[in-house]
Design an enzyme around this catalytic site. Structure first.
Site, mmCIF file in Angstrom:
data_model
loop_
_atom_site.group_PDB
_atom_site.id
_atom_site.type_symbol
_atom_site.label_atom_id
_atom_site.label_comp_id
_atom_site.label_asym_id
_atom_site.label_seq_id
_atom_site.Cartn_x
_atom_site.Cartn_y
_atom_site.Cartn_z
ATOM 1 C CB SER A 189 -0.909 0.002 1.234
ATOM 2 O OG SER A 189 -1.587 1.236 1.366
ATOM 3 C CE1 TYR A 202 -4.179 -1.837 5.260
ATOM 4 C CE2 TYR A 202 -3.345 0.314 4.584
ATOM 5 C CZ TYR A 202 -3.857 -0.926 4.260
ATOM 6 O OH TYR A 202 -4.052 -1.273 2.950
ATOM 7 C CB ALA A 204 3.326 -0.521 11.344
ATOM 8 C CE LYS A 206 -1.587 -3.730 3.274
ATOM 9 N NZ LYS A 206 -1.762 -4.988 2.509
#
Length: 328
Positions: A189, A202, A204, A206
């Site tokens: 992402s 989130y 972290a 990705k």
């Protein structure tokens, strides 16, 4: 001794400035070459012949994973689709067969479970005898500030699914992918670069994904190709508001949908999936969709303070204002 120390410091400083000057001189032509090369590569024909090749897709019951299954089906690939919701998987399988896939194997599995990942990779090999593309697509989202009084232990599944849910299948698939000179596609992402407020868990997860697979690329290449997909906002259950709640459960949150995802342009799932499959078949190292995110990633690299100020001022500020208004 003092003279020797001074000489060493002088040598180190001189080396630093010489190397810096050298990098400044070669960077512009190298950057220009990379831009031209990437432009020309975009016109390179894709390996459209996926007929008879086996593709395993995790998180295939909806959203991007579902559309990836259809794109591979159009190329007449053999499919293994994995998710926790078997009924939805069966519907995806039926449609994929109708589109062009000769055979679709449906497996209900949890990517955060080490033994489950071993099982579904083994089932795929036992059924088809080979594996060509592993698409690590499964993922979940979470949007909370750490100081909102949440129990942070409830958010372990974000890392378990987004990070380990890609590592476990890759671990078991690597021996089989080596035999076919296959490809690992991992859904990362742009959040790994922008680090939006309230998306720490989130982002972290990705960031860990991108770092791990860059290391894996160096370890496995050229036997296995690795394509890292960095996505912005793409239409899915996540952008429709399905996020991990404070209680650690996946729930639909209309407030998050209205305040977060409606602030940014959201790409349709079908063209995103088509671009991912096309790039993976072409052997792209990185795929970024929507493509307009690319200059923003570069801008963030050079001016992270400005990007962070913007997010704090407008994105986080809007959330705080809305929260205050709701509690009046």
């Amino acid at each position: 001794m003092l003279r020797k120390l001074v000489d060493n410091e002088f040598t180190n400083a001189a080396t630093f400035y010489i190397v810096s000057l050298f990098l400044l001189i070669i960077s512009p032509p190298l950057l220009l070459f990379k831009i031209i090369y990437n432009f020309l590569v975009s016109f390179r024909p894709t390996d459209a012949n996926m007929r008879g090749k086996v593709v395993l897709i995790t998180g295939a019951s909806s959203g991007i994973g579902e559309c990836l299954a259809y794109e591979y089906a159009k190329r007449e690939a053999l499919l293994v689709i994995v998710a926790r919701r078997e009924q939805l998987l069966q519907k995806v399988a039926e449609k994929a067969r109708g589109i062009g896939s000769p055979d679709v194997l449906v497996i209900c599995g949890d990517v955060s479970d080490f033994n489950d990942c071993r099982r579904f990779i083994d089932e795929a090999i036992n059924h088809f005898g080979r594996l060509d593309h592993l698409v690590n697509n499964a993922g979940i989202g979470s949007i909370f500030m750490v100081n909102e009084g949440i129990d942070i232990t409830k958010f372990a599944p974000v890392m378990d699914i987004n990070f380990w849910g890609s590592i476990y299948p890759s671990h078991f698939a690597i021996p089989h992918l080596k035999k076919t000179n296959g490809t690992i596609i991992v859904n990362a992402s742009t959040a790994a670069y922008f680090n939006l407020p309230r998306s720490g868990f989130y982002s972290a997860s990705k960031s860990a994904v991108t770092s791990f697979y860059e290391s894996l690329r160096a370890e496995l290449g050229p036997e296995i190709k690795i394509t890292i997909v960095t996505l912005g906002y793409v239409e899915s259950e996540m952008t429709l508001g399905k996020q991990m709640s404070k209680e650690g459960e996946m729930k639909h949150n209309q407030e998050i949908k209205d305040l977060v995802f409606e602030c940014f342009p959201v790409m349709s799932t079908e063209p995103c999936a088509k671009a991912i499959v096309k790039g993976a078949c072409r052997g792209d190292r990185w795929i970024t969709e929507p493509q307009f995110m690319r200059p923003f990633i570069a801008f963030n690299f050079f001016f992270p303070e400005l990007v962070q100020w913007h997010f704090k001022k407008f994105y986080l500020g809007k959330w705080i204002a809305a929260t205050k208004a709701a509690h009046k």
